[in-house]
Motif scaffolding. Structure first.
Motif, PDB file in Angstrom:
ATOM      1  N   THR A 331       0.857  -1.185   0.000  1.00 34.37           N
ATOM      2  CA  THR A 331       0.000   0.000   0.000  1.00 34.37           C
ATOM      3  C   THR A 331       0.888   1.227   0.000  1.00 34.37           C
ATOM      4  O   THR A 331       1.751   1.384   0.877  1.00 34.37           O
ATOM      5  CB  THR A 331      -0.908   0.029   1.246  1.00 34.37           C
ATOM      6  N   LEU A 345      -4.964  -0.123  -7.293  1.00 34.08           N
ATOM      7  CA  LEU A 345      -6.354   0.154  -6.944  1.00 34.08           C
ATOM      8  C   LEU A 345      -6.399   1.258  -5.896  1.00 34.08           C
ATOM      9  O   LEU A 345      -5.646   1.241  -4.920  1.00 34.08           O
ATOM     10  CB  LEU A 345      -7.033  -1.101  -6.403  1.00 34.08           C
ATOM     11  N   THR A 347      -7.579   2.745  -2.768  1.00 36.51           N
ATOM     12  CA  THR A 347      -8.175   2.176  -1.552  1.00 36.51           C
ATOM     13  C   THR A 347      -8.574   3.225  -0.528  1.00 36.51           C
ATOM     14  O   THR A 347      -9.323   2.930   0.401  1.00 36.51           O
ATOM     15  CB  THR A 347      -7.206   1.186  -0.887  1.00 36.51           C
ATOM     16  N   LYS A 348      -8.082   4.470  -0.682  1.00 40.03           N
ATOM     17  CA  LYS A 348      -8.424   5.507   0.281  1.00 40.03           C
ATOM     18  C   LYS A 348      -8.299   6.872  -0.372  1.00 40.03           C
ATOM     19  O   LYS A 348      -7.308   7.154  -1.052  1.00 40.03           O
ATOM     20  CB  LYS A 348      -7.517   5.432   1.507  1.00 40.03           C
ATOM     21  N   LYS A 350     -10.040  10.370  -2.518  1.00 39.78           N
ATOM     22  CA  LYS A 350     -10.638  10.655  -3.824  1.00 39.78           C
ATOM     23  C   LYS A 350      -9.539  11.218  -4.716  1.00 39.78           C
ATOM     24  O   LYS A 350      -8.866  12.175  -4.350  1.00 39.78           O
ATOM     25  CB  LYS A 350     -11.777  11.649  -3.683  1.00 39.78           C
ATOM     26  N   LYS A 367     -11.445   9.895  -9.871  1.00 38.83           N
ATOM     27  CA  LYS A 367     -11.470   8.459  -9.619  1.00 38.83           C
ATOM     28  C   LYS A 367     -11.933   8.210  -8.182  1.00 38.83           C
ATOM     29  O   LYS A 367     -11.489   8.878  -7.257  1.00 38.83           O
ATOM     30  CB  LYS A 367     -10.071   7.847  -9.820  1.00 38.83           C
ATOM     31  N   GLU A 368     -12.827   7.225  -8.044  1.00 37.08           N
ATOM     32  CA  GLU A 368     -13.348   6.870  -6.732  1.00 37.08           C
ATOM     33  C   GLU A 368     -12.653   5.606  -6.216  1.00 37.08           C
ATOM     34  O   GLU A 368     -11.946   4.913  -6.952  1.00 37.08           O
ATOM     35  CB  GLU A 368     -14.865   6.647  -6.807  1.00 37.08           C
ATOM     36  N   MET A 369     -12.869   5.308  -4.943  1.00 35.17           N
ATOM     37  CA  MET A 369     -12.270   4.126  -4.341  1.00 35.17           C
ATOM     38  C   MET A 369     -12.691   2.863  -5.095  1.00 35.17           C
ATOM     39  O   MET A 369     -13.843   2.714  -5.481  1.00 35.17           O
ATOM     40  CB  MET A 369     -12.660   4.021  -2.864  1.00 35.17           C
ATOM     41  N   GLY A 370     -11.720   1.970  -5.295  1.00 37.17           N
ATOM     42  CA  GLY A 370     -11.968   0.729  -6.006  1.00 37.17           C
ATOM     43  C   GLY A 370     -11.618   0.786  -7.480  1.00 37.17           C
ATOM     44  O   GLY A 370     -11.562  -0.249  -8.142  1.00 37.17           O
ATOM     45  N   GLU A 371     -11.343   1.990  -8.004  1.00 36.33           N
ATOM     46  CA  GLU A 371     -10.995   2.116  -9.418  1.00 36.33           C
ATOM     47  C   GLU A 371      -9.493   1.927  -9.612  1.00 36.33           C
ATOM     48  O   GLU A 371      -8.680   2.164  -8.713  1.00 36.33           O
ATOM     49  CB  GLU A 371     -11.423   3.481  -9.956  1.00 36.33           C
TER      50      GLU A 371
END
Length: 800
Positions: A331, A345, A347-348, A350, A367-371
């Motif tokens: 991470t 990815l 994970t935290k 925006k 881009k939002e979390m998970g993208e």
């Protein structure tokens, strides 16, 4: 009795003989439906001038591509391993195409958009045999692109197991040709011993047998091992110029022709040993050159010592980690204005990603979390965390680095100018030698012409520049100065004015004194200030983040940074702003007691921080040393509080400018250049991108942060700044080494040609001397540049 003569019909596209079938289209004949289809595609797209570049340049399409051959490219997991970037419209992919070999290949592949409108662009790297393609995946697919390439004769080589491995620089065919030449050369020498030893009359029949054996053994050398020289020479002739392989190819053909005549007419044994020796030793020299280029590859060395690092979060601790050490599953923390070095990815947080380095579009993408985020984007919002999905794509970052938008005019060196006419000089000398010796000793005329064509070659002249620059780049890289390319060495060597940024360049963030003037604030406000400051990579922001550590959970929203002015955001429902007096209050500050950072909390102004600079160790001594040869200027975005201190330390002739915005720094560089000065800008890469790009040579100084700056010409680790004078002297020494090797190669050619014109040099010795000269140049450039490096303290004895 009538005799029918069967005429040979060649395919208009690929040039092969139409044996089994002839397919007509208008007045054109094709050997198969594949070639006809390619011609139709080119014709419909108005690309038929493709055939003007090379006659019958295509490859045969007899084997029809299986319909499902590239069906595996529809697999999403496989696509992720191949694709280097993807957004809502575009996909970027690079394919390795081993079929690339000539100018027509390059021209056709870079016009793919005219064959298929879904292809946005295609760019060929000829030396690596790669094509970088951008296509619209809403209308096309990766599989379609691969099938398009295959349909025109360029099937991509896709090996998912070897995606991360570099393509071999030395072609296998070159190794095979060397092996064949070596085998035939050794056996021809063995068969020639009866000639060397002198046989009795009774054994003449064996002598004739060995001569024909030598003739047979020489054929693979002539027809296979010599192909690189024929292809190179023919390619230059088609473009109406003579390259360095033209005399070599002519020497091979002439030597074989003369030997064939002697054997068939029983007038001698010929020079098959010399011919095979010429090819063998020339191929040895070529392979050694290729190996040396591979070892001096700036791209590989640069990525091995990439100076940027990124913050890895482990056990709730932030650990600065070098990019090569980042693994899948880590991470990583990305700050504002930092480049994303890996695919990962979100994970935290925006993300507002600026992909202008990749797509040219500067509008940030939300881009939002998970993208999935791709390497090469730059975060323009607050801190985000990524889960690493791929190993660090160093080669991709290097493509960004090598994508030079400065459009600097390429300089033509005197070496290149001389080599352009060298081949004509060689042919003129060969003709003069042949004419002279034909009157005095016709037997020697052949030897003279052959040895002149072999021994005289500008290879050594060309190698002197390439290998010296390569070794200099490698040595500077080992000393933590990473330059974009060899031209940057020449630019730095010509510099006469050095401009320094102050904050983050001359000063360090590791030791500073911070004082607060104003109303005391609570621990909560201190935590909010630290949380906001941690979003930025500006040296003053990093100081504040380090001074006021966050003890609780602080969430930063709507983060904004105004370059060179300040930052703002909402932290735990409080509106916090940090920056200059003008950014916070609207009025310029009149306080000169040090660098100041004003604070605004919910619209009120509690006070400001005063930060006293801590200059890097030995930096003043370094600038004093540089003043002896260069003009010095210092630009700072801070106020004038340090003017008296700097003038006391450096003297009155150093130009000092304060309250400089990024645009002001850029304008100052332009003014110096308009005055005829060669300028090198040294900055931290944060507020200096415009000035770094404008300067003749821009060097970004980096500490332990991921502030990779494609706008610069080089990256220097901050703790090496006190060795700047040694680096500059070393770039000047580079030109002296090139001149020395140039003089050596000129002397070699003069001596070799004098012996060749006298007729006392055999073709075999000439074939050995030619690659030997190239190796001597390599030894000289390596030795001399390494010696200079050691004298300047840039290389230790045990490294030699």
């Amino acid at each position: 009795m009538s005799t029918s003569v069967k005429s040979t019909i060649q395919c208009y596209h690929c040039g092969e003989e139409c044996v089994t079938e002839t397919i007509q289209l208008a007045d054109k004949t094709f050997c198969c439906q594949g070639c006809k289809t390619v011609y139709q595609v080119l014709n419909q797209s108005d690309l038929c001038n493709y055939y003007e570049l090379n006659k019958n340049p295509g490859t045969t399409q007899r084997i029809t591509v299986r319909k499902d051959k590239f069906s595996f490219l529809d697999d999403e997991k496989i696509q992720q391993q191949l694709v280097s970037f993807r957004n809502s419209e575009q996909t970027h992919v690079t394919f390795y195409l081993p079929q690339i070999h000539c100018s027509s290949c390059l021209w056709l592949l870079e016009n793919l958009h005219r064959l298929n409108s879904d292809v946005v662009s295609s760019r060929v790297n000829f030396t690596r045999k790669e094509v970088a393609i951008i296509f619209n995946h809403n209308r096309s697919s990766l599989r379609t692109v691969a099938e398009l390439l295959t349909s025109i004769g360029y099937e991509p080589y896709i090996s998912l197991q070897n995606l991360q491995q570099a393509k071999p620089r030395i072609q296998r065919s070159l190794i095979y040709q060397l092996g064949v030449a070596g085998f035939c050369f050794a056996n021809i020498m063995l068969m020639s011993f009866p000639e060397y030893l002198g046989l009795e009359e009774a054994e003449k029949s064996m002598q004739y047998l060995f001569r024909y054996f030598n003739l047979i053994l020489s054929l693979p050398v002539l027809l296979y091992s010599s192909l690189p020289f024929y292809q190179s020479a023919w390619g230059s002739l088609k473009h109406k110029y003579l390259n360095i392989d033209a005399p070599i190819a002519l020497a091979i053909i002439m030597t074989f022709g003369r030997s064939l005549y002697e054997v068939l007419s029983n007038t001698g044994s010929g020079y098959f040993d010399s011919m095979s020796g010429i090819v063998f030793f020339m191929l040895v020299g070529r392979v050694l050159q290729e190996k040396t280029y591979q070892q001096l590859s700036f791209e590989r060395d640069y990525t091995s010592y990439f100076p940027i690092a990124v913050t890895v979060i482990k056990d709730k601790k932030e650990i600065p980690t070098a990019l090569p050490d980042i693994k899948v599953g880590d991470t990583i923390l990305i700050h504002n204005e930092e480049l994303i070095p890996v695919d990962g990815l979100l994970t935290k947080g925006k993300a507002l990603i600026d992909y202008s380095f990749v797509t040219g579009e500067s509008l940030p993408v939300l881009k939002e979390m998970g993208e999935l985020l791709y390497a090469g984007g730059k975060q323009t919002g607050s801190n985000i965390e990524l889960l690493v999905m791929k190993e660090v794509a160093q080669s991709y970052l290097t493509r960004l680095w090598n994508n030079d938008d400065k459009q600097k005019a390429a300089k033509v060196s005197f070496v290149d100018s001389l080599s352009r006419y060298f081949t004509w000089i060689v042919f003129a000398l060969a003709a003069a030698g042949a004419l002279y010796w034909s009157f005095y000793d016709g037997g020697k005329a052949w030897n003279v012409v052959t040895t002149i064509l072999i021994v005289a070659c500008p290879c050594a002249l060309l190698l002197s520049n390439s290998f010296t620059n390569g070794n200099v780049l490698r040595i500077l890289g080992n000393n933590k100065l990473y330059l974009r390319n060899a031209q940057t060495i020449e630019e730095i060597a010509e510099v006469n004015h050095i401009v320094f940024d102050k904050t983050g360049t001359l000063t360090t963030t590791e030791a500073q004194d911070i004082f607060f003037s104003g109303e005391p604030f609570t621990d909560e406000i201190a935590g909010c200030i630290a949380a906001l400051a941690a979003q930025s990579t500006h040296p003053l922001s990093k100081l504040l983040a380090k001074e006021f550590k966050q003890d609780g959970a602080f969430t930063v929203k709507q983060f904004r940074e105004s370059t060179g002015k300040g930052i703002s955001g909402i932290v735990n429902q409080r509106i916090i702003s940090l920056g200059s007096a003008e950014f916070i209050t609207g009025y310029a500050s009149q306080k000169f007691e040090g660098s100041t950072v004003y604070v605004s909390v919910d619209g009120s102004l509690p006070g400001y921080f005063s930060i006293r600079n801590h200059y890097r160790t030995h930096i003043f001594e370094q600038i004093k040393q540089l003043r002896k040869q260069y003009r010095i200027s210092i630009l700072s975005g801070d106020n004038e509080s340090e003017r008296l201190n700097l003038q006391r330390e450096l003297g009155m002739d150093v130009k000092l400018f304060f309250n400089q915005q990024p645009h002001d720094k850029l304008c100052y560089i332009q003014q110096l250049q308009q005055g005829g000065q060669k300028v090198m800008m040294i900055g931290d890469g944060l507020n200096d991108a415009g000035a770094l790009k404008q300067a003749d040579a821009g060097i970004a100084v980096t500490e332990s942060t991921n502030n990779f700056t494609p706008a610069s010409d080089g990256i220097l680790e901050a703790n090496q700044l006190n060795r700047l004078s040694a680096y500059l002297q070393f770039t000047k020494a580079n030109k002296r080494v090139v001149l020395a090797s140039f003089v050596l190669s000129i002397l070699y050619n003069i001596i070799g040609l004098s012996f060749a014109l006298k007729g006392v040099l055999s073709p075999m010795i000439a074939a050995i001397l030619m690659p030997s000269s190239s190796l001597s140049i390599i030894l000289l450039t390596f030795g001399a540049s390494s010696l200079y490096a050691r004298l300047l303290g840039l290389r230790k004895k045990q490294q030699l």
